[in-house]
Write a protein that holds these residues in place. Structure first.
Motif, PDB file in Angstrom:
ATOM      1  N   MET A  30       0.815  -1.203  -0.077  1.00  0.00           N
ATOM      2  CA  MET A  30       0.046  -0.139  -0.058  1.00  0.00           C
ATOM      3  C   MET A  30       0.723   1.283  -0.117  1.00  0.00           C
ATOM      4  O   MET A  30       2.105   1.316   0.592  1.00  0.00           O
ATOM      5  CB  MET A  30      -0.775   0.011   1.327  1.00  0.00           C
ATOM      6  N   SER A  31       0.467   2.387  -0.637  1.00  0.00           N
ATOM      7  CA  SER A  31       1.038   3.606  -0.665  1.00  0.00           C
ATOM      8  C   SER A  31       0.950   4.335   0.630  1.00  0.00           C
ATOM      9  O   SER A  31       0.026   4.164   1.404  1.00  0.00           O
ATOM     10  CB  SER A  31       0.545   4.353  -1.855  1.00  0.00           C
ATOM     11  N   ILE A  32       1.921   5.029   0.843  1.00  0.00           N
ATOM     12  CA  ILE A  32       1.926   6.030   2.040  1.00  0.00           C
ATOM     13  C   ILE A  32       1.390   7.376   1.464  1.00  0.00           C
ATOM     14  O   ILE A  32       2.217   7.919   0.557  1.00  0.00           O
ATOM     15  CB  ILE A  32       3.356   6.143   2.843  1.00  0.00           C
ATOM     16  N   GLY A  33       0.637   8.232   2.256  1.00  0.00           N
ATOM     17  CA  GLY A  33       0.519   9.451   1.682  1.00  0.00           C
ATOM     18  C   GLY A  33      -0.707   9.500   0.976  1.00  0.00           C
ATOM     19  O   GLY A  33      -1.838   9.296   1.553  1.00  0.00           O
ATOM     20  N   LEU A  34      -0.910  10.070  -0.136  1.00  0.00           N
ATOM     21  CA  LEU A  34      -2.136  10.087  -0.983  1.00  0.00           C
ATOM     22  C   LEU A  34      -1.904   9.274  -2.171  1.00  0.00           C
ATOM     23  O   LEU A  34      -1.050   9.500  -3.097  1.00  0.00           O
ATOM     24  CB  LEU A  34      -2.167  11.702  -1.436  1.00  0.00           C
TER      25      LEU A  34
END
Length: 193
Positions: free
Chosen positions: A1-5
């Motif tokens: 999963m990405s971090i941030g937006l």
């Protein structure tokens, strides 16, 4: 999963022919665990459906006892004009997704024409992303000015030359083939005089 937006597009549907298809275009903020975007429900069979709402909500990450990885519990609400609107909510979704946002199951409901429609336990899949491919557009001179001048002057030789040059340049352009055919018809008409 990405971090941030990050952006994700999810398709929520079952494999029944004619069943509604929900497409969620979501922007996920992993810092605040907030989600916003657009929900669109389509159904091609009678009665047809073309529903759209602005959606917002939140998610939480949980680790189920029987699973090794985290799961996402997603809660969305929606209305035609967003969360700050005074218009009543017309969409709700509760779902459980894999930690990668790529699959899972959801229940949702939406209001269309004053009637609530409920869809339960539907599979969620991440939509395929298609990278746009550049379309080659070679520069093709259209000789429009030369053709127009030849037509207005009545110079048949000049008109034939302009059309031949255009045919050479546009031999592979099917969309413009009909325009060349019209010019050839004009030549034939002028020759018949």
């Amino acid at each position: 999963m990405s971090i941030g937006l990050f952006h994700t597009r999810l398709i929520v549907r079952n494999d029944l022919l004619g069943a509604p298809v929900l497409i969620l275009d979501l922007l996920v903020n992993t810092v605040s665990k907030k989600v916003s975007g657009v929900a669109s429900v389509f159904q091609a069979t009678w009665p047809t459906v073309n529903f759209r709402a602005q959606v917002w909500g939140d998610y939480s990450q949980v680790k189920l006892t029987s699973a090794v990885e985290n799961h996402i519990i997603l809660n969305l609400a929606g209305s035609p004009s967003g969360p700050l609107s005074q218009i009543a909510q017309t969409f709700h979704l509760k779902g459980i997704l894999g930690g990668d946002w790529a699959s899972g199951f959801a229940d949702y409901r939406y209001e269309e024409q004053g009637q609530w429609h409920v869809v339960k336990h539907v599979a969620v899949h991440q939509a395929q992303t298609v990278e746009p491919q550049p379309v080659p557009h070679p520069h093709v001179p259209l000789y429009a000015v030369a053709v127009q001048q030849a037509q207005t002057s009545g110079d048949l030789a000049q008109l034939k030359t302009a059309v031949q040059q255009g045919e050479q340049q546009l031999a592979h352009e099917g969309a413009l083939r009909s325009a060349l055919e019209q010019l050839n018809a004009e030549i034939a008409r002028l020759e018949a005089r």
